[in-house]
Scaffold this motif. Structure first.
Motif, mmCIF file in Angstrom:
data_model
loop_
_atom_site.group_PDB
_atom_site.id
_atom_site.type_symbol
_atom_site.label_atom_id
_atom_site.label_comp_id
_atom_site.label_asym_id
_atom_site.label_seq_id
_atom_site.Cartn_x
_atom_site.Cartn_y
_atom_site.Cartn_z
ATOM 1 N N ALA A 68 0.289 -0.963 -0.123
ATOM 2 C CA ALA A 68 -0.169 0.094 0.093
ATOM 3 C C ALA A 68 0.629 1.472 0.094
ATOM 4 C CB ALA A 68 -0.719 0.167 1.091
ATOM 5 N N HIS A 69 2.286 0.898 1.125
ATOM 6 C CA HIS A 69 3.340 2.453 0.180
ATOM 7 C C HIS A 69 4.600 1.777 0.088
ATOM 8 C CE1 HIS A 69 0.349 5.490 2.120
ATOM 9 N NE2 HIS A 69 -0.577 4.586 2.535
ATOM 10 N N TRP A 70 5.258 2.453 0.638
ATOM 11 C CA TRP A 70 6.682 2.572 -0.010
ATOM 12 C C TRP A 70 7.491 2.478 1.219
ATOM 13 C CZ3 TRP A 70 8.083 1.163 -5.276
ATOM 14 C CH2 TRP A 70 7.595 1.736 -5.850
ATOM 15 N N ALA A 71 8.580 2.050 1.713
ATOM 16 C CA ALA A 71 9.140 2.233 2.770
ATOM 17 C C ALA A 71 9.038 3.738 3.050
ATOM 18 C CB ALA A 71 10.088 1.463 2.426
ATOM 19 N N THR A 72 9.976 4.454 2.060
ATOM 20 C CA THR A 72 9.697 5.792 2.651
ATOM 21 C C THR A 72 8.694 6.582 2.877
ATOM 22 O OG1 THR A 72 9.876 6.264 0.296
ATOM 23 C CG2 THR A 72 11.729 6.130 1.356
ATOM 24 N N ASP A 73 7.129 5.952 2.421
ATOM 25 C CA ASP A 73 6.162 7.011 2.384
ATOM 26 C C ASP A 73 5.881 6.394 4.664
ATOM 27 O OD1 ASP A 73 5.965 7.044 0.140
ATOM 28 O OD2 ASP A 73 4.519 6.189 -0.364
ATOM 29 N N VAL A 74 5.820 5.385 4.920
ATOM 30 C CA VAL A 74 5.688 5.256 5.941
ATOM 31 C C VAL A 74 6.708 5.788 7.231
ATOM 32 C CG1 VAL A 74 6.390 2.765 7.998
ATOM 33 C CG2 VAL A 74 4.895 2.374 5.186
ATOM 34 N N ILE A 75 8.541 5.890 6.791
ATOM 35 C CA ILE A 75 9.447 6.276 7.395
ATOM 36 C C ILE A 75 8.792 7.522 7.827
ATOM 37 C CG2 ILE A 75 11.260 7.462 7.850
ATOM 38 C CD1 ILE A 75 12.458 4.906 6.664
ATOM 39 N N GLY A 76 8.210 8.615 6.107
ATOM 40 C CA GLY A 76 7.834 10.338 6.716
ATOM 41 C C GLY A 76 6.729 10.291 7.130
ATOM 42 N N GLY A 77 5.776 8.959 6.983
ATOM 43 C CA GLY A 77 4.464 9.430 7.863
ATOM 44 C C GLY A 77 5.133 9.348 9.230
ATOM 45 N N TYR A 78 5.954 8.887 9.962
ATOM 46 C CA TYR A 78 6.467 8.763 11.238
ATOM 47 C C TYR A 78 6.819 9.764 11.523
ATOM 48 C CZ TYR A 78 6.117 3.570 11.559
ATOM 49 O OH TYR A 78 6.163 2.110 11.457
ATOM 50 N N LEU A 79 7.436 10.149 10.546
ATOM 51 C CA LEU A 79 8.835 11.645 10.845
ATOM 52 C C LEU A 79 7.255 12.950 11.285
ATOM 53 C CD1 LEU A 79 11.381 11.503 8.815
ATOM 54 C CD2 LEU A 79 11.682 11.378 11.250
ATOM 55 N N PHE A 80 6.014 13.107 9.848
ATOM 56 C CA PHE A 80 5.340 13.843 10.543
ATOM 57 C C PHE A 80 4.394 13.445 11.927
ATOM 58 C CE2 PHE A 80 1.465 15.727 9.553
ATOM 59 C CZ PHE A 80 2.059 17.472 8.912
ATOM 60 N N GLY A 81 4.107 12.244 11.792
ATOM 61 C CA GLY A 81 3.285 12.102 12.789
ATOM 62 C C GLY A 81 3.918 12.517 13.737
ATOM 63 N N TYR A 82 5.476 12.008 14.293
ATOM 64 C CA TYR A 82 5.516 12.658 15.270
ATOM 65 C C TYR A 82 6.055 13.853 15.881
ATOM 66 C CZ TYR A 82 9.787 13.264 19.394
ATOM 67 O OH TYR A 82 10.600 13.197 19.843
ATOM 68 N N LEU A 83 6.101 14.943 14.665
ATOM 69 C CA LEU A 83 6.239 15.938 15.252
ATOM 70 C C LEU A 83 4.394 16.607 15.391
ATOM 71 C CD1 LEU A 83 8.100 16.873 11.675
ATOM 72 C CD2 LEU A 83 9.172 17.365 13.906
ATOM 73 N N TRP A 84 3.905 16.234 15.091
ATOM 74 C CA TRP A 84 2.290 16.419 15.204
ATOM 75 C C TRP A 84 2.117 16.117 16.646
ATOM 76 C CZ3 TRP A 84 -0.365 19.756 12.863
ATOM 77 C CH2 TRP A 84 -1.864 20.259 13.385
ATOM 78 N N LEU A 85 2.792 14.677 16.957
ATOM 79 C CA LEU A 85 2.298 14.663 18.655
ATOM 80 C C LEU A 85 2.855 15.540 19.225
ATOM 81 C CD1 LEU A 85 1.356 12.209 20.668
ATOM 82 C CD2 LEU A 85 3.691 11.502 20.178
ATOM 83 N N LEU A 86 3.877 16.357 18.595
ATOM 84 C CA LEU A 86 4.821 16.939 19.795
ATOM 85 C C LEU A 86 3.612 18.194 19.850
ATOM 86 C CD1 LEU A 86 8.471 16.794 18.931
ATOM 87 C CD2 LEU A 86 7.098 15.987 20.369
ATOM 88 N N VAL A 87 3.245 18.859 18.924
ATOM 89 C CA VAL A 87 2.418 19.645 18.891
ATOM 90 C C VAL A 87 1.092 19.181 19.980
ATOM 91 C CG1 VAL A 87 1.140 20.843 17.391
ATOM 92 C CG2 VAL A 87 2.981 21.024 16.716
ATOM 93 N N SER A 88 0.646 18.179 19.601
ATOM 94 C CA SER A 88 -0.887 18.214 20.020
ATOM 95 C C SER A 88 -0.382 18.012 21.314
ATOM 96 C CB SER A 88 -1.127 16.353 19.239
ATOM 97 O OG SER A 88 -1.466 16.294 17.919
ATOM 98 N N LEU A 89 0.767 17.253 21.981
ATOM 99 C CA LEU A 89 0.976 17.081 23.817
ATOM 100 C C LEU A 89 1.090 19.013 24.118
ATOM 101 C CD1 LEU A 89 3.490 14.216 23.326
ATOM 102 C CD2 LEU A 89 0.757 14.447 23.895
#
Length: 143
Positions: free
Chosen positions: A108-129
């Motif tokens: 469904a995704h390339w490995a870089t899609d998942v890594i990019g999702g993790y990086l952006f998700g981590y940044l958004w998690l910091l904003v959310s916290l």
């Protein structure tokens, strides 16, 4: 996600419920409506284990959204059960990694899609916290 939100509302954890709604809805909007159209990357070619996937591939919304949700939940649980913090975060990490691996495995995704999702998700998690801490601080000031 809805069950967790319902639980937080039922227990009257208003700030936590607001921050969870902000975190999960925000990541969906940011990834699906803003980032994916900007990058416009195609999904891996057929044959896939999952068919009829629409939309662009980068960054992975599943990776980003699940990272935000499970680590936000881990943050809340670790605050309630400080002696189990290590195990809570290990479990959240395993769940998030398995979801990412599943997206790659099913093509469904390339490995870089998942890594990019993790990086952006981590940044958004910091904003959310940060939003959660802001809401918590404001509720104490008003009390």
């Amino acid at each position: 996600m809805l069950a967790t939100l319902g639980f937080l509302i039922r227990k009257r954890y208003w700030q936590e419920a607001k921050a969870l709604a902000f975190a999960t809805l925000g990541i969906l909007i940011m990834v699906d409506r803003i980032l994916k159209p900007i990058f416009g990357r195609s999904r891996p070619p057929q044959p896939r284990l999952v068919h009829d996937l629409g939309g662009d591939s980068f960054p992975s919304g599943h990776a980003a959204g699940n990272l935000v949700f499970y680590f936000y939940l881990a943050f809340l649980l670790a605050a309630q059960y400080p002696k189990s913090t290590k195990y809570i975060y290990i479990l959240a990490t395993i769940i998030v990694l398995l979801i990412g691996f599943g997206s790659i495995y099913t093509k469904a995704h390339w490995a870089t899609d998942v890594i990019g999702g993790y990086l952006f998700g981590y940044l958004w998690l910091l904003v959310s916290l940060s939003v959660l801490k802001f809401l918590d601080r404001n509720s104490r000031v008003k009390s």
